[in-house]
Scaffold this motif. Structure first.
Motif, PDB file in Angstrom:
ATOM      1  N   MET A  59     132.225  49.528 -18.843  1.00 40.55           N
ATOM      2  CA  MET A  59     133.251  48.551 -18.472  1.00 40.55           C
ATOM      3  C   MET A  59     133.203  47.333 -19.407  1.00 40.55           C
ATOM      4  O   MET A  59     134.241  46.802 -19.808  1.00 40.55           O
ATOM      5  N   ALA A  60     131.975  46.920 -19.785  1.00 43.82           N
ATOM      6  CA  ALA A  60     131.848  45.780 -20.708  1.00 43.82           C
ATOM      7  C   ALA A  60     132.454  46.112 -22.070  1.00 43.82           C
ATOM      8  O   ALA A  60     132.998  45.243 -22.751  1.00 43.82           O
ATOM      9  N   ALA A  61     132.351  47.394 -22.452  1.00 40.83           N
ATOM     10  CA  ALA A  61     132.912  47.798 -23.749  1.00 40.83           C
ATOM     11  C   ALA A  61     134.429  47.906 -23.685  1.00 40.83           C
ATOM     12  O   ALA A  61     135.124  47.619 -24.669  1.00 40.83           O
ATOM     13  N   ALA A  62     134.951  48.284 -22.511  1.00 37.85           N
ATOM     14  CA  ALA A  62     136.391  48.533 -22.396  1.00 37.85           C
ATOM     15  C   ALA A  62     137.188  47.285 -22.032  1.00 37.85           C
ATOM     16  O   ALA A  62     138.335  47.129 -22.440  1.00 37.85           O
ATOM     17  N   ASP A  63     136.589  46.400 -21.267  1.00 30.54           N
ATOM     18  CA  ASP A  63     137.308  45.214 -20.773  1.00 30.54           C
ATOM     19  C   ASP A  63     136.850  43.973 -21.551  1.00 30.54           C
ATOM     20  O   ASP A  63     135.693  43.551 -21.418  1.00 30.54           O
ATOM     21  N   PRO A  64     137.726  43.374 -22.349  1.00 30.29           N
ATOM     22  CA  PRO A  64     137.314  42.223 -23.184  1.00 30.29           C
ATOM     23  C   PRO A  64     136.735  41.076 -22.367  1.00 30.29           C
ATOM     24  O   PRO A  64     135.785  40.420 -22.806  1.00 30.29           O
ATOM     25  N   ALA A  65     137.279  40.841 -21.169  1.00 27.86           N
ATOM     26  CA  ALA A  65     136.780  39.721 -20.354  1.00 27.86           C
ATOM     27  C   ALA A  65     135.336  39.983 -19.919  1.00 27.86           C
ATOM     28  O   ALA A  65     134.472  39.102 -20.005  1.00 27.86           O
ATOM     29  N   VAL A  66     135.091  41.210 -19.471  1.00 24.15           N
ATOM     30  CA  VAL A  66     133.719  41.558 -19.063  1.00 24.15           C
ATOM     31  C   VAL A  66     132.797  41.560 -20.287  1.00 24.15           C
ATOM     32  O   VAL A  66     131.658  41.089 -20.223  1.00 24.15           O
ATOM     33  N   GLY A  67     133.328  42.077 -21.401  1.00 22.33           N
ATOM     34  CA  GLY A  67     132.524  42.110 -22.632  1.00 22.33           C
ATOM     35  C   GLY A  67     132.129  40.723 -23.084  1.00 22.33           C
ATOM     36  O   GLY A  67     130.975  40.481 -23.478  1.00 22.33           O
ATOM     37  N   GLU A  68     133.074  39.780 -22.989  1.00 19.81           N
ATOM     38  CA  GLU A  68     132.780  38.399 -23.406  1.00 19.81           C
ATOM     39  C   GLU A  68     131.752  37.767 -22.459  1.00 19.81           C
ATOM     40  O   GLU A  68     130.814  37.095 -22.889  1.00 19.81           O
ATOM     41  N   TRP A  69     131.950  38.009 -21.167  1.00 16.12           N
ATOM     42  CA  TRP A  69     130.981  37.501 -20.178  1.00 16.12           C
ATOM     43  C   TRP A  69     129.593  38.078 -20.455  1.00 16.12           C
ATOM     44  O   TRP A  69     128.594  37.364 -20.425  1.00 16.12           O
ATOM     45  N   PHE A  70     129.517  39.370 -20.755  1.00 20.45           N
ATOM     46  CA  PHE A  70     128.242  40.045 -20.989  1.00 20.45           C
ATOM     47  C   PHE A  70     127.548  39.467 -22.229  1.00 20.45           C
ATOM     48  O   PHE A  70     126.330  39.245 -22.235  1.00 20.45           O
ATOM     49  N   ALA A  71     128.329  39.199 -23.281  1.00 17.27           N
ATOM     50  CA  ALA A  71     127.745  38.630 -24.511  1.00 17.27           C
ATOM     51  C   ALA A  71     127.152  37.250 -24.226  1.00 17.27           C
ATOM     52  O   ALA A  71     126.050  36.920 -24.683  1.00 17.27           O
ATOM     53  N   ARG A  72     127.888  36.433 -23.455  1.00 17.17           N
ATOM     54  CA  ARG A  72     127.392  35.089 -23.121  1.00 17.17           C
ATOM     55  C   ARG A  72     126.131  35.183 -22.257  1.00 17.17           C
ATOM     56  O   ARG A  72     125.161  34.461 -22.465  1.00 17.17           O
ATOM     57  N   SER A  73     126.184  36.103 -21.308  1.00 16.33           N
ATOM     58  CA  SER A  73     125.056  36.256 -20.393  1.00 16.33           C
ATOM     59  C   SER A  73     123.795  36.695 -21.148  1.00 16.33           C
ATOM     60  O   SER A  73     122.693  36.167 -20.926  1.00 16.33           O
ATOM     61  N   THR A  74     123.950  37.644 -22.070  1.00 13.92           N
ATOM     62  CA  THR A  74     122.796  38.140 -22.835  1.00 13.92           C
ATOM     63  C   THR A  74     122.247  37.047 -23.748  1.00 13.92           C
ATOM     64  O   THR A  74     121.031  36.903 -23.888  1.00 13.92           O
TER      65      THR A  74
END
Lengths: 182, 244
Positions: free
Chosen positions: B31-46
């Motif tokens: 989902m993080a790879a497919a959804d830009p919003a989740v992907g951006e959140w995941f990058a910030r979180s990491t």
């Protein structure tokens, strides 16, 4: 266990155990006592563990139990149900905040997180433990670990935010030699 | 899986990537790879997690802790041979006491280790420090310490017995009386600890100061011909260095 093996065990784990204890106990003196007590228990009981690969988990579990045992003696525990829910929205500023402050300030922010969330959060950050390893060390279900990590991170971000809020400027009182505030 | 569920699971994802192959994270990572919003959140979180982990791993245990652990274990091993019950309980107490003393005491063979232990003690005790000792000669000593640019006192400025009698706080460190005097300099509060020197044969005085820094504060410890000194503050190592 030989004296040499015990020394190797201490060298491998006493620093991360101290960081874990410091996050729990919130002061260096009690943290040092907790680490010493943990290795003391190993020396008197834990040497029966044959697999050294399990020693790390045993040490962290024992330190946490010792902390809880001490806390029960002199403080009431916090009910998880009473704790506020955490937000889950890391901002770009959060990373900048952490980059700007030193390790002592980061530890101080971590120490302000409610204890049930602080223990898994510390193992996650300091020991790079997986959620499964944290569940084993703290003897809680996997779902609980995930929940506590999520809420703990939200509290940690809130602590950084609080720490960064500017302190109100104190202006000299008129008539005491200072300039009049305009 | 909803976005909230994905975020919840990814909170347990370690920033070094070692969880990438675990099935529990599969759906959330997709989902993080497919959804830009989740992907951006995941990058910030990491990135946030990596920054926090990096800072926390910089914290070092206090000097002397390792030696105290090893000494305590050695003592407990000796006591175990006496059997369980009272002897075992006595062994626990003895080992804990020995560990504490070794954690705190000045080690004759390595003066710099003793200085570091004294500095660690100063940081630990700083939390209990009380502000007092304003009678003479404590007042004169405090005034001298608070003077701009003044260096830490030498042996000629310390009258240990009179200071102890006139209101300075006295604490115990490894069986020795230690005077504690609080003073301010440049807006920061400092705590000076002074103990009579127990000089081992051949041990030279006037060693350079040993500095340590912990979450609770920083301290330096040094010695001259008559006394061991430690000064601790929450203002950090550089503020202490400016006093010496």
């Amino acid at each position: 266990m030989t004296s040499e093996s015990f020394t190797q065990l201490v060298d491998a784990h006493y620093a991360p155990l101290y960081r874990f204890a410091l996050s729990l106990a919130r002061n260096g003196s009690d943290a040092g006592d907790l680490v010493q007590q943990t290795f003391f228990i190993w020396a008197t009981k834990g040497h029966g563990i044959r697999e050294l690969s399990k020693a790390k988990s045993w040490l962290f579990t024992t330190l946490y139990r010792e902390f809880l045992r001490g806390r029960r003696r002199d403080a009431r525990s916090t009910s998880l149900e009473e704790l506020p829910p955490g937000g889950n929205e890391p901002l770009a500023h959060d990373v900048d905040r952490v980059s700007r402050i030193d390790s002592a300030a980061v530890m101080s922010a971590l120490q302000s997180v409610e204890e049930p969330f602080r223990a898994p959060l510390t193992l996650f950050y300091i020991e790079d433990m997986s959620y499964q390893e944290i569940a084993d060390a703290l003897d809680v279900p996997i779902g609980t670990v995930m929940s506590r990590l999520s809420r703990g991170k939200a509290q940690l971000r809130a602590a950084f935010l609080r720490a960064e809020r500017p302190v109100a400027k104190v202006l000299p009182f008129p008539g005491e030699g200072g300039e009049r505030a305009s | 899986m909803t976005i909230e569920e994905a975020r919840f699971i990814l909170c347990a994802y370690r920033p070094n990537g070692s969880d990438a192959g675990l099935p529990a994270f599969g759906d959330a990572l997709r989902m993080a790879a497919a959804d830009p919003a989740v992907g951006e959140w995941f990058a910030r979180s990491t990135a946030f997690d990596a920054a926090v982990a990096g800072r926390l791993r910089q914290i070092e245990p206090p000097a002397g802790l390792r030696e105290a652990i090893l000494a305590g274990a050695r003592a407990s091993g000796q006591q175990r041979s006496l059997g369980r019950g009272w002897a075992w309980a006595a062994g626990m107490a003895a080992a804990a006491a020995l560990a504490f003393v070794l954690f705190s005491m000045k080690t004759p063979a390595r003066p710099e280790q003793g200085a570091a232990s004294f500095a660690a003690f100063a940081i630990s005790d700083m939390a209990n420090a009380k502000h007092g000792g304003r009678g003479e000669p404590a007042g004169a000593l405090i005034a001298a310490l608070e003077a701009n640019g003044a260096r830490m006192p030498g042996p000629g400025q310390i009258d240990f017995d009179r200071l102890r009698e006139t209101g300075c706080r006295t604490v115990n460190f490894a069986g020795r009386d230690v005077l504690e005097v609080c003073f301010s300099r440049d807006g920061a509060l400092f705590h000076l600890y002074v103990a009579r020197r127990e000089s081992p044969p051949g041990d030279s005085a006037d060693n350079g100061a040993s500095f340590i820094s912990e979450a609770a504060g920083a301290a330096a410890a040094w010695s001259d011909s008559r006394f061991d000194y430690a000064v601790a503050s929450k203002a950090g190592v550089e503020a202490i260095r400016r006093l010496l």
